[in-house]
Design a protein around this motif. Sequence first.
Motif, mmCIF file in Angstrom:
data_model
loop_
_atom_site.group_PDB
_atom_site.id
_atom_site.type_symbol
_atom_site.label_atom_id
_atom_site.label_comp_id
_atom_site.label_asym_id
_atom_site.label_seq_id
_atom_site.Cartn_x
_atom_site.Cartn_y
_atom_site.Cartn_z
ATOM 1 N N SER A 1 1.185 -35.485 8.699
ATOM 2 C CA SER A 1 1.970 -35.989 7.573
ATOM 3 C C SER A 1 1.649 -37.465 7.357
ATOM 4 N N ASP A 2 1.814 -37.916 6.110
ATOM 5 C CA ASP A 2 1.656 -39.348 5.829
ATOM 6 C C ASP A 2 2.976 -40.090 6.030
ATOM 7 N N LEU A 3 3.968 -39.396 6.565
ATOM 8 C CA LEU A 3 5.301 -39.932 6.896
ATOM 9 C C LEU A 3 6.214 -40.106 5.684
ATOM 10 N N THR A 4 5.778 -39.678 4.498
ATOM 11 C CA THR A 4 6.677 -39.647 3.344
ATOM 12 C C THR A 4 7.465 -38.346 3.394
ATOM 13 N N GLN A 5 8.550 -38.250 2.609
ATOM 14 C CA GLN A 5 9.337 -37.020 2.613
ATOM 15 C C GLN A 5 8.496 -35.829 2.171
ATOM 16 N N GLN A 6 7.726 -36.011 1.095
ATOM 17 C CA GLN A 6 6.905 -34.908 0.608
ATOM 18 C C GLN A 6 5.851 -34.528 1.630
ATOM 19 N N GLY A 7 5.286 -35.530 2.279
ATOM 20 C CA GLY A 7 4.288 -35.265 3.306
ATOM 21 C C GLY A 7 4.872 -34.497 4.481
ATOM 22 N N ASN A 8 6.102 -34.833 4.849
ATOM 23 C CA ASN A 8 6.772 -34.125 5.941
ATOM 24 C C ASN A 8 7.100 -32.695 5.550
ATOM 25 N N TRP A 9 7.538 -32.513 4.297
ATOM 26 C CA TRP A 9 7.819 -31.158 3.795
ATOM 27 C C TRP A 9 6.546 -30.314 3.771
ATOM 28 N N ASP A 10 5.453 -30.893 3.292
ATOM 29 C CA ASP A 10 4.182 -30.159 3.198
ATOM 30 C C ASP A 10 3.701 -29.741 4.596
ATOM 31 N N ASN B 1 8.686 -38.584 14.606
ATOM 32 C CA ASN B 1 9.863 -39.382 14.961
ATOM 33 C C ASN B 1 11.104 -38.719 14.362
ATOM 34 N N ASP B 2 12.266 -39.326 14.560
ATOM 35 C CA ASP B 2 13.517 -38.716 14.094
ATOM 36 C C ASP B 2 13.566 -38.578 12.578
ATOM 37 N N TYR B 3 12.995 -39.544 11.853
ATOM 38 C CA TYR B 3 12.990 -39.475 10.392
ATOM 39 C C TYR B 3 12.167 -38.281 9.915
ATOM 40 N N VAL B 4 11.022 -38.078 10.537
ATOM 41 C CA VAL B 4 10.170 -36.937 10.203
ATOM 42 C C VAL B 4 10.886 -35.637 10.542
ATOM 43 N N ALA B 5 11.555 -35.611 11.698
ATOM 44 C CA ALA B 5 12.303 -34.422 12.107
ATOM 45 C C ALA B 5 13.406 -34.091 11.103
ATOM 46 N N LEU B 6 14.101 -35.110 10.602
ATOM 47 C CA LEU B 6 15.180 -34.881 9.627
ATOM 48 C C LEU B 6 14.640 -34.266 8.341
ATOM 49 N N ASP B 7 13.493 -34.767 7.883
ATOM 50 C CA ASP B 7 12.880 -34.193 6.676
ATOM 51 C C ASP B 7 12.435 -32.757 6.924
ATOM 52 N N ALA B 8 11.849 -32.513 8.084
ATOM 53 C CA ALA B 8 11.376 -31.164 8.422
ATOM 54 C C ALA B 8 12.552 -30.190 8.508
ATOM 55 N N GLN C 1 15.392 -30.531 6.957
ATOM 56 C CA GLN C 1 15.890 -30.353 5.594
ATOM 57 C C GLN C 1 15.081 -29.291 4.867
ATOM 58 N N TYR C 2 13.759 -29.300 5.090
ATOM 59 C CA TYR C 2 12.902 -28.284 4.473
ATOM 60 C C TYR C 2 13.306 -26.887 4.943
ATOM 61 N N VAL C 3 13.523 -26.736 6.244
ATOM 62 C CA VAL C 3 13.912 -25.436 6.807
ATOM 63 C C VAL C 3 15.219 -24.955 6.186
ATOM 64 N N LYS C 4 16.186 -25.842 6.040
ATOM 65 C CA LYS C 4 17.499 -25.480 5.495
ATOM 66 C C LYS C 4 17.409 -25.081 4.024
ATOM 67 N N ARG C 5 16.560 -25.784 3.255
ATOM 68 C CA ARG C 5 16.499 -25.561 1.807
ATOM 69 C C ARG C 5 15.608 -24.404 1.397
ATOM 70 N N PHE C 6 14.554 -24.169 2.177
ATOM 71 C CA PHE C 6 13.544 -23.223 1.700
ATOM 72 C C PHE C 6 13.319 -22.011 2.609
ATOM 73 N N THR C 7 14.059 -21.912 3.706
ATOM 74 C CA THR C 7 13.903 -20.748 4.574
ATOM 75 C C THR C 7 15.282 -20.220 4.990
ATOM 76 N N LYS C 8 15.265 -19.084 5.654
ATOM 77 C CA LYS C 8 16.505 -18.503 6.170
ATOM 78 C C LYS C 8 16.654 -18.732 7.679
ATOM 79 N N LEU C 9 15.772 -19.524 8.227
ATOM 80 C CA LEU C 9 15.812 -19.798 9.663
ATOM 81 C C LEU C 9 17.010 -20.671 10.018
ATOM 82 N N LYS C 10 17.578 -20.413 11.176
ATOM 83 C CA LYS C 10 18.701 -21.201 11.667
ATOM 84 C C LYS C 10 18.197 -22.239 12.679
#
Length: 337
Positions: free
Chosen positions: A224-233, A252-259, A261-270
């Motif tokens: 990732s390039d450490l941007t939100q979109q990069g972390n999502w991609d 890092n924790d910021y990257v983990a938070l974005d990742a 968020q992606y799981v919560k918004r776009f998948t059914k994984l818990k």
Amino acid sequence: MQVNKQATIKEIAKKLGVSISTVSRALHDHPSIGLRTKTRVQEVAKEMNYEPNQAAIQFKMGKTFTLGVIIPELRENFFSMAISGIEDIAFENNYNVLFGQSHDDVEKEKAILATFKKNRIDGLLVSLSKATKNLDHFLELINADTPVVFFDRVPKNEDAYTVSCDLYKSSIKIVDYLWERGHRHIALLKGPQTLQATNERMRGFMEGLSKKRAKTDPSLFSSSDLTQQGNWDAMKDILSQKNRPTAVVAFNDYVALDAMQYVKRFTKLKINKDICFVSYSNLPMRVYLETPPLVSIEQFPYEQGKRAAEMLMNLMNGKTLTEKQIVLDGELIALDS
């Protein structure tokens, strides 16, 4: 309202009927001036609102008593804590601090450095931008006898003065933690390849798996390039693989938070059930999250800033350092600890 004008040494001398050199020596507590004269000069100086000319003092000493600090982002908790450590040491040594944010842009990093050079800083502390590929702009400062100390995001250069956290050993600790809890498909969400910190995380991660005699799955590595979109991609790429991971090691924790968020918004994984996250930095707010990263590596930002500033002070004072590169041990902080 009338403001008392600051007096000059010349005016104090005229009022007392003594020479300018006598006043100067008395104000600097010179042994050649008697106690009576010294006391009287200092009393009159106080009455006349005298303040020493710092510019003149600095010129005479060949110093500005100013440090420059370049960081990627002031809003990141890690760097704000590092700055606290730097400021504490600067204050103890009567130094001012100039700050600049590169925002991970190497051209801004160079522009800040140019401004610092015009302000004639005595030394520089810097955490590199993710876009910095060489140290040429810093070498110009070093070659002009202005010491530079790197912290956290440091170059892989044996000649550089650095303070950092041991991310290699920390990454091995993370793999051990996950392995003990039954995770066999572990993904790595990396940062930019230009950062030495990315390579150290990767090296430790691979070593940790090697010690378990586990085969690595390159498909579970994503950058990732450490941007939100990069972390999502990067997270999207990881989840699209045949062997879906049960754990993700984030940069890092910021990257983990974005990742997450992606799981919560776009998948059914818990999160923390189907998939869990671990990371680095140990942000204070992590403990308040409903589904936080299970583990984070404490990298001691305050201590890094403090030790880097102490190293810089020693260099500016002409001391020879026996240790050029200080590496702190990271501490694995688990929520269940």
